[in-house]
Design a protein around this motif. Sequence first.
Motif, PDB file in Angstrom:
ATOM      1  N   ALA A 112      43.891  59.752 -37.844  1.00  0.00           N
ATOM      2  CA  ALA A 112      44.442  58.671 -37.029  1.00  0.00           C
ATOM      3  C   ALA A 112      44.289  57.324 -37.708  1.00  0.00           C
ATOM      4  CB  ALA A 112      43.756  58.649 -35.657  1.00  0.00           C
ATOM      5  N   MET A 113      43.189  57.142 -38.432  1.00  0.00           N
ATOM      6  CA  MET A 113      42.938  55.862 -39.092  1.00  0.00           C
ATOM      7  C   MET A 113      43.210  55.901 -40.596  1.00  0.00           C
ATOM      8  SD  MET A 113      42.232  53.509 -37.018  1.00  0.00           S
ATOM      9  CE  MET A 113      41.343  52.873 -35.604  1.00  0.00           C
ATOM     10  N   GLY A 114      43.516  57.069 -41.129  1.00  0.00           N
ATOM     11  CA  GLY A 114      43.663  57.204 -42.575  1.00  0.00           C
ATOM     12  C   GLY A 114      44.889  56.536 -43.144  1.00  0.00           C
ATOM     13  N   VAL A 160      49.104  52.754 -47.952  1.00  0.00           N
ATOM     14  CA  VAL A 160      48.807  53.151 -46.576  1.00  0.00           C
ATOM     15  C   VAL A 160      47.577  54.056 -46.516  1.00  0.00           C
ATOM     16  CG1 VAL A 160      51.208  52.931 -45.862  1.00  0.00           C
ATOM     17  CG2 VAL A 160      50.353  55.157 -46.617  1.00  0.00           C
ATOM     18  N   ALA A 161      47.271  54.740 -47.621  1.00  0.00           N
ATOM     19  CA  ALA A 161      46.101  55.622 -47.670  1.00  0.00           C
ATOM     20  C   ALA A 161      44.973  54.991 -48.466  1.00  0.00           C
ATOM     21  CB  ALA A 161      46.489  56.973 -48.289  1.00  0.00           C
ATOM     22  N   GLU A 293      42.096  47.497 -40.998  1.00  0.00           N
ATOM     23  CA  GLU A 293      41.988  48.935 -41.171  1.00  0.00           C
ATOM     24  C   GLU A 293      40.630  49.395 -40.670  1.00  0.00           C
ATOM     25  OE1 GLU A 293      42.310  49.635 -45.337  1.00  0.00           O
ATOM     26  OE2 GLU A 293      40.510  48.513 -45.838  1.00  0.00           O
ATOM     27  N   MET A 294      40.478  50.703 -40.581  1.00  0.00           N
ATOM     28  CA  MET A 294      39.182  51.280 -40.248  1.00  0.00           C
ATOM     29  C   MET A 294      38.736  52.171 -41.391  1.00  0.00           C
ATOM     30  SD  MET A 294      37.902  53.607 -37.021  1.00  0.00           S
ATOM     31  CE  MET A 294      36.143  53.805 -36.745  1.00  0.00           C
ATOM     32  N   ASN A 295      37.481  52.018 -41.800  1.00  0.00           N
ATOM     33  CA  ASN A 295      36.882  52.924 -42.772  1.00  0.00           C
ATOM     34  C   ASN A 295      36.071  53.955 -42.003  1.00  0.00           C
ATOM     35  OD1 ASN A 295      37.671  51.892 -45.432  1.00  0.00           O
ATOM     36  ND2 ASN A 295      36.592  50.056 -44.776  1.00  0.00           N
ATOM     37  N   THR A 296      36.511  55.194 -42.080  1.00  0.00           N
ATOM     38  CA  THR A 296      35.911  56.264 -41.282  1.00  0.00           C
ATOM     39  C   THR A 296      34.760  56.924 -42.041  1.00  0.00           C
ATOM     40  OG1 THR A 296      37.667  57.723 -42.094  1.00  0.00           O
ATOM     41  CG2 THR A 296      37.993  56.695 -39.941  1.00  0.00           C
ATOM     42  N   ARG A 297      33.789  56.108 -42.400  1.00  0.00           N
ATOM     43  CA  ARG A 297      32.656  56.582 -43.201  1.00  0.00           C
ATOM     44  C   ARG A 297      31.589  55.502 -43.204  1.00  0.00           C
ATOM     45  NH1 ARG A 297      33.413  53.179 -47.449  1.00  0.00           N
ATOM     46  NH2 ARG A 297      35.536  52.780 -48.136  1.00  0.00           N
TER      47      ARG A 297
END
Length: 654
Positions: A112-114, A160-161, A293-297
């Motif tokens: 979703a956030m990638g 985008v990625a 953006e969101m960093n999912t880590r």
Amino acid sequence: MIKKLLIANRGEIACRIIRTAREMGVATVAVYSDADAKALHVRQADEAVHIGPSPAAESYLVGEKIIAAAKETGAEAIHPGYGFLSENADFARAVIDAGLIWVGPKPESIEAMGLKDAAKERMIAAGVPVTPGYLGEDQSVERLKKEADAIGYPVLIKAVAGGGGKGMRKVDAPENFEADLESCRREAKASFSNDEVLLEKWITSPRHIEVQVFGDSHGNVVHLFERDCSLQRRHQKVIEEAPAPGMDEATREEICAAAVRAAKAVDYEGAGTIEFIADASEGLRADRIFFMEMNTRLQVEHPVTEEITGVDLVEWQLRVASGEPIPLKQEELSINGHAIEARLYAEDPAKGFLPSTGRLEHFDLGDEGRIETSVEEGSDISPFYDPMIAKLIVHAVDRNTAISDLANVCAGVEVYPVRSNASFLVNLLEMDEFGSAQLDTGLIAAKGDALLHSEPSAAVEMAAASWRIEEFEAKDWDRDILPKANGVFGFRLNAEPALARVAMHLNGEVRHLSVAATGDDDRFAVEVDGRQDFSEVTHLPTTHGDVADDQPDGEILIFERGAAHVVSFARERGTGAASAADGAILSPMPGKVIAVDVSDGQAVKAGDRLMVLEAMKMEHALTAPFDGTVTQLAASEGGQVQVEAVLCVVEPDE
């Protein structure tokens, strides 16, 4: 609680995770490539598994090998660290499908956030403000160029990625758009296997503000306040701090609440970061802060949040991944003092920040502050991975004290012969603009060469002279020939016979050093290149640097403000490797040729791009020095080259 954890990463983050796991009684498994066979993280872990050759694409990025290593060693869980596969939803899903625990958010949250365009659309729906731009599916050059023209220059192209500053280009004028787009797409494809981009309006007084969030499987989401990461070079963070200077409580409450809404919108679990761009032209205001953006880590800069909150975020990750709720409620979290982190890189600021590789023959980071590293004296800095040597972190009662403390830590860095950015960091921390929090992401670029100064001061020459005096006393002065002045063997300045003189080679440049005894047995007067403005010296002025006298060939090292200065008295030294003839294009570093834009016999103009090298995840374009014709083309796309290899020659026009 997880009993055995495999860390799917390397470097300082692997060492960081191992430290917390050990404190919690969790056994650890490291993975390593050929280049990391003797790495610190391998030796610190309870077990280690070899997973392939040195290139990350053949080792750390091969999910099947990592999952197999976990199965082989009986690890229950996999922690991805940051970078590599940490935000790869397919890998997270494969870990879960293999019956292992994934220490991170659910694959659906990563997806979703990638992709930045989809994430922005989701944030708009959640009531989170976003930066104006283009998120469309039409990725043709013509459409992107048209949208950029409509947004207005300068404009930002973003993969985008993307993440970590990769796949980003600021475009200042329409005529540069297509070339920058091509470069951005190529870098994005190499880093993320996805060359799609989005466009954003470039904010002219931007500050990078991010909020640490944490969620669990019980529906709880909290924030751990904000960080300011505005000091950046080429979109890469250099210095980060928490809390953000100039952030009032009302604005903090609004931005942190928006970050929590963003995390809840994707049912987030584990550690994550919501990144915002702030238009700081009138200070930090909630109505001028936009979601990026969101960093999912876990983030590289997570230690500053840990320092001001007293929370171990890795411990929280392991507890939440084991099914436990977040250990603290929002009202139990508070800010204590101020923390700043500096990223120490193996790079040479004087040469355009080119990566520096090799063995750390001399390495000392001191013992002040918090140091996160995975290298030690004798370690090799390879060209295969990120060039970060260490993270240097301090925590103090207030921001001014933290700045002063971190500047002292950076000034005390001793790294050689690998080059580092330590003196650059000192210069950053001592900027008036930084001290007064006049920050924006373009500040480093605006200051330019003023931040690169690391020339030796008079104190370095005095330190070298002092060391040489000791050597004279021990072995070099002929006491049967030299007259004695005031009870000391030696000469007095401006006395007869002639002064005791020696050629001192400082960083390859010859300085003429004169030494004479003064009024007592331990003091000497020093003159360098005819300048007699040095006070009498008594050995090394340690407040200005430290001498490492264990170097070969009669060399010593003097460290000042994080910079290494090489001194020799034994022989003439050049200024470096021999330079090629005019027009020869030399490789500035070891790396891979990823693009060749010319052919033998082709005419070029000054500034035309000849080829592009890639090393340590960065692209470096080589251009024609003048109008001429390309001859002796020795580089080919995909080829590996060594430092100072002749790649081609540009014969100048008549």
